[in-house]
Write a protein that holds these residues in place. Structure first.
Motif, PDB file in Angstrom:
ATOM      1  N   LYS A   1       8.327  10.826  -1.907  1.00  0.00           N
ATOM      2  CA  LYS A   1       7.184  11.293  -1.114  1.00  0.00           C
ATOM      3  C   LYS A   1       5.850  10.757  -1.618  1.00  0.00           C
ATOM      4  CE  LYS A   1       6.980  15.749  -3.562  1.00  0.00           C
ATOM      5  NZ  LYS A   1       7.018  17.222  -3.376  1.00  0.00           N
ATOM      6  N   GLU A   2       5.766  10.465  -2.935  1.00  0.00           N
ATOM      7  CA  GLU A   2       4.494   9.952  -3.449  1.00  0.00           C
ATOM      8  C   GLU A   2       4.221   8.523  -3.011  1.00  0.00           C
ATOM      9  OE1 GLU A   2       7.454   9.197  -6.862  1.00  0.00           O
ATOM     10  OE2 GLU A   2       7.076  10.737  -5.340  1.00  0.00           O
ATOM     11  N   LEU A   3       5.269   7.825  -2.530  1.00  0.00           N
ATOM     12  CA  LEU A   3       5.088   6.443  -2.088  1.00  0.00           C
ATOM     13  C   LEU A   3       4.870   6.326  -0.581  1.00  0.00           C
ATOM     14  CD1 LEU A   3       7.785   4.524  -4.202  1.00  0.00           C
ATOM     15  CD2 LEU A   3       5.308   4.612  -4.560  1.00  0.00           C
ATOM     16  N   VAL A   4       5.107   7.396   0.155  1.00  0.00           N
ATOM     17  CA  VAL A   4       4.989   7.326   1.616  1.00  0.00           C
ATOM     18  C   VAL A   4       3.572   6.967   2.065  1.00  0.00           C
ATOM     19  CG1 VAL A   4       5.148   8.639   3.760  1.00  0.00           C
ATOM     20  CG2 VAL A   4       6.969   8.812   2.058  1.00  0.00           C
ATOM     21  N   PRO A   5       2.521   7.687   1.632  1.00  0.00           N
ATOM     22  CA  PRO A   5       1.172   7.312   2.069  1.00  0.00           C
ATOM     23  C   PRO A   5       0.760   5.920   1.581  1.00  0.00           C
ATOM     24  CG  PRO A   5       1.065   9.023   0.391  1.00  0.00           C
ATOM     25  CD  PRO A   5       2.491   8.908   0.799  1.00  0.00           C
ATOM     26  N   PHE A   6       1.238   5.547   0.409  1.00  0.00           N
ATOM     27  CA  PHE A   6       0.965   4.206  -0.121  1.00  0.00           C
ATOM     28  C   PHE A   6       1.524   3.142   0.820  1.00  0.00           C
ATOM     29  CE2 PHE A   6       3.028   0.733  -2.530  1.00  0.00           C
ATOM     30  CZ  PHE A   6       1.908   0.095  -3.050  1.00  0.00           C
TER      31      PHE A   6
ATOM     32  N   ALA B   1      -0.146   0.211   3.302  1.00  0.00           N
ATOM     33  CA  ALA B   1       0.265  -1.197   3.281  1.00  0.00           C
ATOM     34  C   ALA B   1       0.612  -1.669   4.689  1.00  0.00           C
ATOM     35  CB  ALA B   1       1.457  -1.385   2.346  1.00  0.00           C
ATOM     36  N   LEU B   2       1.302  -0.815   5.447  1.00  0.00           N
ATOM     37  CA  LEU B   2       1.688  -1.187   6.814  1.00  0.00           C
ATOM     38  C   LEU B   2       0.461  -1.322   7.709  1.00  0.00           C
ATOM     39  CD1 LEU B   2       4.152  -1.741   8.621  1.00  0.00           C
ATOM     40  CD2 LEU B   2       4.113   0.687   9.251  1.00  0.00           C
TER      41      LEU B   2
ATOM     42  N   ALA C   1       5.902  -1.180  -6.578  1.00  0.00           N
ATOM     43  CA  ALA C   1       5.798   0.274  -6.691  1.00  0.00           C
ATOM     44  C   ALA C   1       7.170   0.936  -6.688  1.00  0.00           C
ATOM     45  CB  ALA C   1       4.944   0.822  -5.545  1.00  0.00           C
ATOM     46  N   SER C   2       8.089   0.409  -5.890  1.00  0.00           N
ATOM     47  CA  SER C   2       9.429   0.993  -5.782  1.00  0.00           C
ATOM     48  C   SER C   2      10.357   0.525  -6.895  1.00  0.00           C
ATOM     49  CB  SER C   2      10.051   0.647  -4.421  1.00  0.00           C
ATOM     50  OG  SER C   2       9.381   1.308  -3.374  1.00  0.00           O
TER      51      SER C   2
END
Length: 250
Positions: free
Chosen positions: A68-73, A77-78, A99-100
């Motif tokens: 979930k912490e990478l979703v807004p990131f 990017a998109l 990041a992943s």
């Protein structure tokens, strides 16, 4: 470590194109399964095994993470990808996969450090430095080999005239500060402590394929609500993931 397959940049482009078209994650995974099978057939290697495709799709799934912490990131990017041409997506792919999969970023750091000192880098030099960090395991060398070959596929490294020896390619100048900030944020996600000095990010060897602009910490904090600014020492500025994202990792 996770990088168990050479990743082609056109595969990453395909994922972004499907996301921008509004396709669902399940439809994207189905498309990738069929696409990668077809790519293996065209290459004369027969159908890709289910395990091989699963590994590749897992890495390509960096663009639609479950963390979930990478979703807004990744949403940021998109959004940047949607306002630029595919030829400009390389730093966005680099940020998302770093990041992943921090191992990708760590391999890049070793490559960048060596290239800052000399014109060519030996495979053995990269592996030796990684083994100091991860231990002397065959897995480390194998995954590093996939990562380096991916760098070559992305044209940020190239083979020299000597086997196991690589050269850098022309760096890509990052003009958009939002892309630079995204790269900085990716590095913070790749670092266990989630923080780094501004100078350490601006000159980070993990960004060796790029020429990153000089930005002030205050500007970065104004542009990104996911990065906080702290201070240490007399004049040093520290960038760190915003507290809400640190808590989400606990």
């Amino acid at each position: 470590m996770g990088i168990k397959q050479i990743i082609q940049i056109e595969w990453m482009d395909r994922v972004v194109q499907m996301l921008l078209a509004g396709m669902s994650e399940s439809d994207i995974r189905k498309d990738l399964d069929e696409y990668l099978t077809d790519q293996g057939t065209k290459a004369g290697t027969g159908k890709r095994s289910e395990e091989t495709k699963k590994k590749a799709i897992g890495i390509l799934g960096s663009w639609f993470p479950k963390e979930k912490e990478l979703v807004p990131f990744c949403e940021s990017a998109l959004k940047l990808a949607g306002s630029t041409q595919p030829s400009e997506w390389l730093p966005l792919h680099w940020a998302v996969i770093s990041a992943s999969y921090p191992f990708w970023f760590n391999v890049a750091k070793q490559v960048g450090r060596i290239l800052s000192l000399q014109d060519k880098v030996m495979q053995r030099q990269i592996f030796d430095r990684l083994k100091e960090q991860y231990g002397d395991r065959e897995t480390v060398a194998r995954v590093a080999r996939y990562t380096v070959r991916s760098f070559i596929s992305w044209d940020v490294l190239k083979d020299s005239d000597k086997i196991g020896c690589y050269e850098g390619t022309d760096t890509q100048i990052i003009h958009d500060p939002n892309v630079a900030i995204l790269l900085f944020e990716s590095a913070l996600h790749a670092l266990p402590e989630g923080k780094n000095a501004l100078g350490g990010l601006t000159n980070n060897p993990g960004f060796f394929p790029f020429q990153v602009p000089l930005l002030t910490a205050d500007y970065i904090a104004q542009k990104s609500g996911r990065i906080d600014v702290g201070h240490y020492g007399l004049d040093d500025e520290l960038l760190k993931l915003a507290r809400v994202y640190e808590l989400s990792k606990v």
